[in-house]
Scaffold this motif. Structure first.
Motif, mmCIF file in Angstrom:
data_model
loop_
_atom_site.group_PDB
_atom_site.id
_atom_site.type_symbol
_atom_site.label_atom_id
_atom_site.label_comp_id
_atom_site.label_asym_id
_atom_site.label_seq_id
_atom_site.Cartn_x
_atom_site.Cartn_y
_atom_site.Cartn_z
ATOM 1 N N ARG A 39 0.842 -1.193 0.000
ATOM 2 C CA ARG A 39 0.000 0.000 0.000
ATOM 3 C C ARG A 39 0.876 1.240 0.000
ATOM 4 O O ARG A 39 2.011 1.214 0.500
ATOM 5 C CB ARG A 39 -0.911 0.013 1.229
ATOM 6 C CG ARG A 39 -2.006 -1.041 1.193
ATOM 7 C CD ARG A 39 -2.663 -1.193 2.540
ATOM 8 N NE ARG A 39 -3.252 0.057 3.000
ATOM 9 C CZ ARG A 39 -3.805 0.202 4.203
ATOM 10 N NH1 ARG A 39 -3.820 -0.824 5.054
ATOM 11 N NH2 ARG A 39 -4.331 1.355 4.549
ATOM 12 N N THR A 42 1.275 6.990 2.143
ATOM 13 C CA THR A 42 0.288 7.984 2.558
ATOM 14 C C THR A 42 -0.971 7.326 3.121
ATOM 15 O O THR A 42 -1.587 7.845 4.057
ATOM 16 C CB THR A 42 -0.089 8.880 1.370
ATOM 17 O OG1 THR A 42 -0.503 8.052 0.272
ATOM 18 C CG2 THR A 42 1.107 9.717 0.942
ATOM 19 N N GLU A 43 -1.343 6.166 2.571
ATOM 20 C CA GLU A 43 -2.519 5.467 3.082
ATOM 21 C C GLU A 43 -2.233 4.782 4.412
ATOM 22 O O GLU A 43 -3.149 4.610 5.226
ATOM 23 C CB GLU A 43 -3.006 4.437 2.067
ATOM 24 C CG GLU A 43 -3.637 5.032 0.817
ATOM 25 C CD GLU A 43 -4.287 3.973 -0.044
ATOM 26 O OE1 GLU A 43 -4.291 2.794 0.377
ATOM 27 O OE2 GLU A 43 -4.798 4.314 -1.122
ATOM 28 N N THR A 46 -2.238 7.664 7.231
ATOM 29 C CA THR A 46 -3.398 8.541 7.337
ATOM 30 C C THR A 46 -4.270 8.145 8.523
ATOM 31 O O THR A 46 -4.475 6.955 8.789
ATOM 32 C CB THR A 46 -4.235 8.507 6.048
ATOM 33 O OG1 THR A 46 -5.345 9.387 6.186
ATOM 34 C CG2 THR A 46 -4.746 7.102 5.765
ATOM 35 N N ILE A 50 -9.430 3.609 5.627
ATOM 36 C CA ILE A 50 -9.500 3.371 4.184
ATOM 37 C C ILE A 50 -10.029 1.960 3.976
ATOM 38 O O ILE A 50 -9.394 0.979 4.340
ATOM 39 C CB ILE A 50 -8.115 3.534 3.532
ATOM 40 C CG1 ILE A 50 -7.609 4.967 3.726
ATOM 41 C CG2 ILE A 50 -8.176 3.179 2.047
ATOM 42 C CD1 ILE A 50 -6.218 5.191 3.185
ATOM 43 N N PRO A 53 -8.161 -0.084 -0.020
ATOM 44 C CA PRO A 53 -6.785 0.398 -0.176
ATOM 45 C C PRO A 53 -6.308 0.303 -1.618
ATOM 46 O O PRO A 53 -6.791 -0.501 -2.411
ATOM 47 C CB PRO A 53 -5.976 -0.538 0.734
ATOM 48 C CG PRO A 53 -6.805 -1.767 0.834
ATOM 49 C CD PRO A 53 -8.238 -1.316 0.771
ATOM 50 N N THR A 54 -5.324 1.139 -1.909
ATOM 51 C CA THR A 54 -4.725 1.185 -3.242
ATOM 52 C C THR A 54 -3.511 0.266 -3.299
ATOM 53 O O THR A 54 -2.695 0.246 -2.375
ATOM 54 C CB THR A 54 -4.293 2.624 -3.590
ATOM 55 O OG1 THR A 54 -5.417 3.492 -3.455
ATOM 56 C CG2 THR A 54 -3.750 2.708 -5.006
ATOM 57 N N ASN A 245 5.383 1.099 5.260
ATOM 58 C CA ASN A 245 5.065 0.044 4.293
ATOM 59 C C ASN A 245 6.306 -0.787 3.934
ATOM 60 O O ASN A 245 6.226 -2.006 3.771
ATOM 61 C CB ASN A 245 4.425 0.637 3.041
ATOM 62 C CG ASN A 245 5.265 1.749 2.439
ATOM 63 O OD1 ASN A 245 6.196 2.261 3.054
ATOM 64 N ND2 ASN A 245 4.936 2.135 1.220
#
Length: 280
Positions: A39, A42-43, A46, A50, A53-54, A245
């Protein structure tokens, strides 16, 4: 008959459901770490939740470009694998002697060997540092092999000894009647009979070696001999803060080798953990 068959089927389904739920509970932390590793940073940092997730390979690109993860992983495998081999080479004959030979103070010697495992590692950290420095072994994989083997040797001896005590002595007496030497008896009879115990001792020694941090930090003064544990401790941040991450991804990669090892030998490991009991 049909009722009994239906009851057995329901019992099997319930058993699989319980085991599957427990497996999911055990795997969730691992999968969570892996998901953090894929991920964006930034996620991860934060404060807002979320739910979708991206997917991102930023952490992986960072490791490949700025961090020699392959070298650290290879150092870990060599240091841990070498220490396990040394522990088994020294521990199996020692366990055989303590379990089969009758000599004065045998039990006292066995307890003394075990008592070395009870000692706090910090007590001998400074003498070990000066010893390896005088031998010119600082910052080498050989030093890590030796120190890991020294730390885990007592545990390996006592685990294997407990299994050797369960082997009937009549097998050895019959082999000696046929003219077999002690070395041949050990190689052809004792070792195959207590193979699950040897595998169990090897896996436990490997886990303790992987988790060893103090001596690794003391001996591996530069990145040339860093293992994953020390490298991960040094990989705590960057110019813009902690890279969570990437740390999660490195932790997952460090965990994978021992997981694969346990899966490959789980049959022997389960037998070794359930056979016999530690005897004094």
């Amino acid at each position: 008959m049909a009722t009994a068959r239906k009851s057995r089927g329901e019992s099997r389904i319930l058993r699989y459901l319980i085991l599957g739920t427990w497996a999911l509970v055990c795997l969730l932390p691992i999968l969570w770490f892996l998901s953090i590793g894929f991920r964006p940073r930034t996620e991860v940092i934060t404060p807002e939740p979320i739910y979708w997730p991206t997917f991102s390979l930023d952490a992986w690109r960072l490791l490949l470009s700025d961090w020699p993860i392959a070298k650290y992983l290879l150092n870990s495998v060599l240091a841990v694998g070498g220490s396990v081999v040394i522990s088994l080479i020294l521990g199996i004959p020692a366990a055989y002697a303590l379990s089969r030979y009758e000599f004065r103070w045998r039990e006292d010697i066995g307890f003394y060997i075990l008592s070395t495992r009870m000692m706090a590692p910090a007590i001998v950290a400074v003498p070990i540092f000066f010893l390896f420095r005088s031998m010119g072994l600082l910052d080498t994989i050989w030093a890590l092999m030796l120190i890991y083997a020294a730390v885990n040797l007592s545990l390996v001896i006592w685990i294997i000894r407990s299994y050797m005590l369960d082997i009937p002595k009549e097998l050895e007496d019959a082999a000696r009647t046929d003219g077999a030497s002690d070395l041949r008896i050990l190689w052809e009879i004792i070792i195959p009979a207590c193979l699950p115990g040897i595998i169990t001792a090897a896996v436990i020694a490997a886990i303790f070696a992987i988790n060893e941090f103090l001596f690794t930090l003391l001996i591996a003064s530069t990145a040339n001999a860093y293992t994953m544990s020390v490298a991960l401790a040094n990989f705590t941040g960057g110019s813009d803060g902690i890279i969570y991450n990437a740390i999660a991804l490195v932790s997952f990669i460090a965990f994978v080798p021992i997981l694969i090892l346990v899966i490959l030998i789980q049959k022997h490991l389960s037998r070794g953990l359930t056979m016999g009991a530690v005897k004094g």
